[in-house]
Design an enzyme around this catalytic site. Sequence first.
Site, PDB file in Angstrom:
ATOM      1  CB  THR A 196      -0.921   0.005   1.243  1.00  0.00           C
ATOM      2  OG1 THR A 196      -1.731  -1.152   1.189  1.00  0.00           O
ATOM      3  CG2 THR A 196      -1.780   1.243   1.281  1.00  0.00           C
ATOM      4  CB  THR A 253       4.641   9.617   9.748  1.00  0.00           C
ATOM      5  OG1 THR A 253       4.986   9.435  11.107  1.00  0.00           O
ATOM      6  CG2 THR A 253       5.389   8.552   8.945  1.00  0.00           C
ATOM      7  CG  ASP A 254       6.829  12.103  14.061  1.00  0.00           C
ATOM      8  OD1 ASP A 254       6.202  11.062  13.751  1.00  0.00           O
ATOM      9  OD2 ASP A 254       6.805  12.578  15.210  1.00  0.00           O
ATOM     10  CD  GLU A 255       5.417   6.476  13.765  1.00  0.00           C
ATOM     11  OE1 GLU A 255       5.822   5.313  13.726  1.00  0.00           O
ATOM     12  OE2 GLU A 255       4.286   6.796  14.158  1.00  0.00           O
ATOM     13  CE1 TYR A 299       2.507   4.486   8.685  1.00  0.00           C
ATOM     14  CE2 TYR A 299       3.648   5.226  10.662  1.00  0.00           C
ATOM     15  CZ  TYR A 299       2.788   5.478   9.602  1.00  0.00           C
ATOM     16  OH  TYR A 299       2.228   6.729   9.452  1.00  0.00           O
ATOM     17  CE  LYS A 349       3.238   7.770   5.321  1.00  0.00           C
ATOM     18  NZ  LYS A 349       2.015   8.039   4.490  1.00  0.00           N
ATOM     19  CE1 TYR A 377       0.988  -2.273  23.470  1.00  0.00           C
ATOM     20  CE2 TYR A 377       2.112  -0.907  21.843  1.00  0.00           C
ATOM     21  CZ  TYR A 377       1.078  -1.758  22.186  1.00  0.00           C
ATOM     22  OH  TYR A 377       0.128  -2.105  21.247  1.00  0.00           O
ATOM     23  CG  ASN A 386       3.473   6.302  25.346  1.00  0.00           C
ATOM     24  OD1 ASN A 386       3.271   7.303  24.656  1.00  0.00           O
ATOM     25  ND2 ASN A 386       4.084   5.230  24.866  1.00  0.00           N
TER      26      ASN A 386
HETATM   27  P1  NAD Z   1      -6.085   5.815   8.749  1.00  0.00           P
HETATM   28  O1  NAD Z   1      -5.488   4.472   8.920  1.00  0.00           O
HETATM   29  O2  NAD Z   1      -7.132   6.303   9.689  1.00  0.00           O
HETATM   30  O3  NAD Z   1      -6.712   5.952   7.275  1.00  0.00           O
HETATM   31  C1  NAD Z   1      -6.082   5.443   6.124  1.00  0.00           C
HETATM   32  C2  NAD Z   1      -7.129   5.407   5.013  1.00  0.00           C
HETATM   33  O4  NAD Z   1      -6.484   4.873   3.836  1.00  0.00           O
HETATM   34  C3  NAD Z   1      -8.326   4.501   5.295  1.00  0.00           C
HETATM   35  O5  NAD Z   1      -9.536   5.186   4.997  1.00  0.00           O
HETATM   36  C4  NAD Z   1      -8.120   3.304   4.378  1.00  0.00           C
HETATM   37  O6  NAD Z   1      -9.324   2.702   3.950  1.00  0.00           O
HETATM   38  C5  NAD Z   1      -7.359   3.941   3.221  1.00  0.00           C
HETATM   39  N1  NAD Z   1      -6.567   2.981   2.464  1.00  0.00           N
HETATM   40  C6  NAD Z   1      -5.702   2.042   2.955  1.00  0.00           C
HETATM   41  N2  NAD Z   1      -5.176   1.344   1.941  1.00  0.00           N
HETATM   42  C7  NAD Z   1      -5.695   1.840   0.794  1.00  0.00           C
HETATM   43  C8  NAD Z   1      -5.503   1.540  -0.583  1.00  0.00           C
HETATM   44  N3  NAD Z   1      -4.692   0.567  -0.984  1.00  0.00           N
HETATM   45  N4  NAD Z   1      -6.180   2.277  -1.509  1.00  0.00           N
HETATM   46  C9  NAD Z   1      -7.021   3.269  -1.109  1.00  0.00           C
HETATM   47  N5  NAD Z   1      -7.244   3.578   0.174  1.00  0.00           N
HETATM   48  C10 NAD Z   1      -6.589   2.874   1.112  1.00  0.00           C
HETATM   49  O7  NAD Z   1      -4.831   6.770   8.705  1.00  0.00           O
HETATM   50  P2  NAD Z   1      -4.625   8.252   9.270  1.00  0.00           P
HETATM   51  O8  NAD Z   1      -4.215   8.158  10.680  1.00  0.00           O
HETATM   52  O9  NAD Z   1      -5.786   9.097   8.895  1.00  0.00           O
HETATM   53  O10 NAD Z   1      -3.353   8.687   8.431  1.00  0.00           O
HETATM   54  C11 NAD Z   1      -3.494   9.262   7.142  1.00  0.00           C
HETATM   55  C12 NAD Z   1      -2.122   9.552   6.589  1.00  0.00           C
HETATM   56  O11 NAD Z   1      -1.426  10.441   7.469  1.00  0.00           O
HETATM   57  C13 NAD Z   1      -1.243   8.310   6.444  1.00  0.00           C
HETATM   58  O12 NAD Z   1      -0.523   8.428   5.242  1.00  0.00           O
HETATM   59  C14 NAD Z   1      -0.315   8.387   7.645  1.00  0.00           C
HETATM   60  O13 NAD Z   1       0.934   7.771   7.362  1.00  0.00           O
HETATM   61  C15 NAD Z   1      -0.182   9.878   7.825  1.00  0.00           C
HETATM   62  N6  NAD Z   1       0.102  10.317   9.215  1.00  0.00           N
HETATM   63  C16 NAD Z   1      -0.693   9.886  10.247  1.00  0.00           C
HETATM   64  C17 NAD Z   1      -0.428  10.327  11.536  1.00  0.00           C
HETATM   65  C18 NAD Z   1      -1.283   9.907  12.707  1.00  0.00           C
HETATM   66  O14 NAD Z   1      -0.916  10.169  13.848  1.00  0.00           O
HETATM   67  N7  NAD Z   1      -2.426   9.265  12.496  1.00  0.00           N
HETATM   68  C19 NAD Z   1       0.644  11.208  11.767  1.00  0.00           C
HETATM   69  C20 NAD Z   1       1.426  11.624  10.683  1.00  0.00           C
HETATM   70  C21 NAD Z   1       1.126  11.183   9.407  1.00  0.00           C
HETATM   71  P1  TYD Z   2       0.201   4.586  18.587  1.00  0.00           P
HETATM   72  O1  TYD Z   2      -1.064   5.324  18.882  1.00  0.00           O
HETATM   73  O2  TYD Z   2       0.110   3.204  18.058  1.00  0.00           O
HETATM   74  O3  TYD Z   2       1.060   5.521  17.620  1.00  0.00           O
HETATM   75  P2  TYD Z   2       2.609   5.381  17.138  1.00  0.00           P
HETATM   76  O4  TYD Z   2       3.061   3.997  17.366  1.00  0.00           O
HETATM   77  O5  TYD Z   2       2.498   5.699  15.680  1.00  0.00           O
HETATM   78  O6  TYD Z   2       3.368   6.402  17.905  1.00  0.00           O
HETATM   79  O7  TYD Z   2       1.070   4.515  19.914  1.00  0.00           O
HETATM   80  C1  TYD Z   2       1.446   5.685  20.598  1.00  0.00           C
HETATM   81  C2  TYD Z   2       2.353   5.272  21.746  1.00  0.00           C
HETATM   82  O8  TYD Z   2       1.585   4.503  22.686  1.00  0.00           O
HETATM   83  C3  TYD Z   2       3.488   4.363  21.308  1.00  0.00           C
HETATM   84  O9  TYD Z   2       4.651   4.684  22.081  1.00  0.00           O
HETATM   85  C4  TYD Z   2       3.005   2.967  21.650  1.00  0.00           C
HETATM   86  C5  TYD Z   2       2.133   3.197  22.862  1.00  0.00           C
HETATM   87  N1  TYD Z   2       0.983   2.280  23.013  1.00  0.00           N
HETATM   88  C6  TYD Z   2       0.750   1.649  24.240  1.00  0.00           C
HETATM   89  O10 TYD Z   2       1.497   1.827  25.206  1.00  0.00           O
HETATM   90  N2  TYD Z   2      -0.333   0.838  24.333  1.00  0.00           N
HETATM   91  C7  TYD Z   2      -1.180   0.599  23.290  1.00  0.00           C
HETATM   92  O11 TYD Z   2      -2.148  -0.194  23.437  1.00  0.00           O
HETATM   93  C8  TYD Z   2      -0.922   1.261  22.044  1.00  0.00           C
HETATM   94  C9  TYD Z   2      -1.826   1.024  20.863  1.00  0.00           C
HETATM   95  C10 TYD Z   2       0.165   2.107  21.961  1.00  0.00           C
END
Ligand code: NAD
Ligand code: TYD
Length: 367
Positions: free
Chosen positions: A105, A135-137, A161, A165, A218, A260
Amino acid sequence: MQTAASRILLTGGSGFIGSHLTRHLLASRPQPQIVNLDLLTYCGNLSNLEDCSWQPNYRFVKGDICDEALLDQLFLDHEFDTVIHLAAESHVDRSIVNPLEFVRTNVLGTASLLQAARNHWKSSYAGKCFYHVSTDEVFGTLSDGQEAFKETTPYSPRSPYAASKAASDHLVRSFQESFGLPTKVSNCSNNYGPNQFPEKLIPLCINNILTQKPIPVYGRGDNIRDWLYVDDHVTAIDLILHRGRVGETYNIGGKCELRNIDLVRQLCQAMDQELGRPPAFSEGLIRFVEDRQGHDYRYAVDCSKVCLELQWQPSVSFAQGLRRTVQWYLENRKWVEEITSGAYQTYYERQYSLKLAGPGQIKGSAS
Ligand code: NAD
Ligand code: TYD
């Protein structure tokens, strides 16, 4: 600089951030046309944009960003001038269980979109923009006291992941450098807010506190994340899209680093207040569980570039954002219940088979 994005292909609009961004852009002036391309995987939820589904300038297409024929047809049909790419597999824990899905994906999907944009725009790139949301990751992990990630920090992803990215960011840059495709990238820290799938830390905890289930933290809960309310991320994307420089990347952060365990305790307090429970009631649900493999210790983002260049600032404090988020989940229990029961996954079929779709509203995948 792009003045107004008018015909937008937005991928992943049915997910968490994508749905907030779509709603925000639909309300902007001049009104853009938005096609939301989303595969509705486990985390895509059509109800996230139910309130927008009837707007004449919005169209939902169920489909895969890896489907080249579908992308080709969409570019032909809609003559997009802008792509905003959010569709992704986005959960680190799932990437540890199933890395290949993330490669498909996030890497192949992004490459397919880039290729489609290049093919359809190559006669003239004027007024075009491919915006990639990242993402910052990708920068890896920091120790205490280490300088926050800058745009120039070398990439050092540590989870599948983050690696997928990072690869997608590199592909975007390569299309800019090799083919002149006008691109923009932003790398944002952890988002939170309404509509976040309840596998991520904050909504998972809210749901477990509500249902009085154990709260899994965690390791010792020492890991640090930088938190940003989703609407602030959306505002930054809008600014970068319309006023950011082509070919640039921008870091976006909440200026809000939290351990956390401190976050979880704050959340427990906020929930106890909202639910009228005795003080410290929900803290009793906290359980320290086995740590995530390769768990990144600390993320911190230096977002001075977007702040100085585009006068962006996070506007919602963590306390305010957390309160809003808690209230949204409490007022929208059905949203989570439909996820836990799986009913949300029949939403598309229900809409589609009932032929509720007016002209140009909901369309099936071309595949
Ligand atoms: P999310 O997982 O809530 O949503 C992802 C969406 O993508 C879903 O609606 C899913 O159905 C769609 N999708 C997945 N695979 C697909 C495919 N093959 N074709 C079409 N659609 C597809 O994600 P999010 O948290 O809203 O994140 C959105 C974007 O922002 C991502 O690219 C993520 O890497 C980035 N991002 C997220 C965060 C965060 O904290 N959530 C932070 C920084 C960047
Ligand atoms: P998460 O929301 O999965 O975001 P990311 O891994 O992208 O930062 O997790 C945020 C932080 O919380 C991460 O350090 C992992 C921790 N975590 C827990 O301690 N317990 C949980 O059940 C989950 C989902 C995350």
